[in-house]
Each structure stands twice: as structure tokens, then as C-alpha cells.
Design an enzyme around this catalytic site. Structure first.
Site, PDB file in Angstrom:
ATOM      1  N   HIS A  21      27.772  40.722  21.784  1.00  0.00           N
ATOM      2  CA  HIS A  21      26.503  40.569  21.071  1.00  0.00           C
ATOM      3  C   HIS A  21      26.246  41.738  20.123  1.00  0.00           C
ATOM      4  CE1 HIS A  21      25.668  37.058  23.415  1.00  0.00           C
ATOM      5  NE2 HIS A  21      25.937  37.729  24.508  1.00  0.00           N
ATOM      6  N   CYS A  53      32.639  38.031  26.821  1.00  0.00           N
ATOM      7  CA  CYS A  53      32.376  36.607  26.619  1.00  0.00           C
ATOM      8  C   CYS A  53      33.131  36.188  25.359  1.00  0.00           C
ATOM      9  CB  CYS A  53      30.871  36.385  26.490  1.00  0.00           C
ATOM     10  SG  CYS A  53      30.364  34.675  26.735  1.00  0.00           S
TER      11      CYS A  53
END
Length: 81
Positions: A21, A53
Site C-alpha cells: 500500500h 499482498c
């Protein structure tokens, strides 16, 4: 990681070393420190180094740059084992 030190883990684990992110590309030295933390409590043959991720929220160039940085850190960690 502290939990794995108290309760030994017997399977392989994917160890996320990059926050997907973030737009920031971590240098290999930063990723290398994260790998060393994992190897302090887990066996090298158990650990798979990965982002935390998927990389679909990053630009293609950010993803490529981060993966290159991660591979550089992994290569260095393997060299020192």
C-alpha cells in the site's frame, strides 16, 4: 515473529517484506533486515520472501522496482547463509 519463537512453526511460510500500500520502494538493505528478523526464528528452508499482498495497486514500474529490490535482498541473504 515472537510467536514463532515461542511456538515452533513446522511448515513453510510466506513472509511479507514489503507493504504494497506504499508507493515507496524499499532498498535491498531494508528488506534484508526484515529477512534477517525472520531467519532469527525460522529455518531458511521454511521461508518464502514475498510482498505482504498482491502488487495490483502499484504502478507497473513501482512493482518491477520493488521486486528487483526484493530479489537483490534475497540473493544477498542466500549468499551469507
Amino acid at each position: 515473529l515472537a510467536m514463532f519463537g515461542k511456538h515452533p512453526f513446522t511448515k513453510d511460510i510466506s513472509f511479507g517484506v514489503y507493504d504494497v500500500h506504499s508507493h515507496k520502494v524499499d532498498p535491498p538493505e531494508v528488506i534484508g533486515r526484515r529477512i534477517k528478523k525472520a531467519l532469527a526464528v525460522l529455518k531458511p528452508e521454511q521461508v518464502w520472501i514475498d510482498p505482504d499482498c498482491g502488487l495490483k495497486t502499484r504502478t507497473v514500474q513501482e512493482a518491477v522496482d520493488q521486486l528487483v529490490s526484493m530479489q537483490t535482498a534475497v540473493t544477498e541473504a542466500r549468499r551469507t547463509l
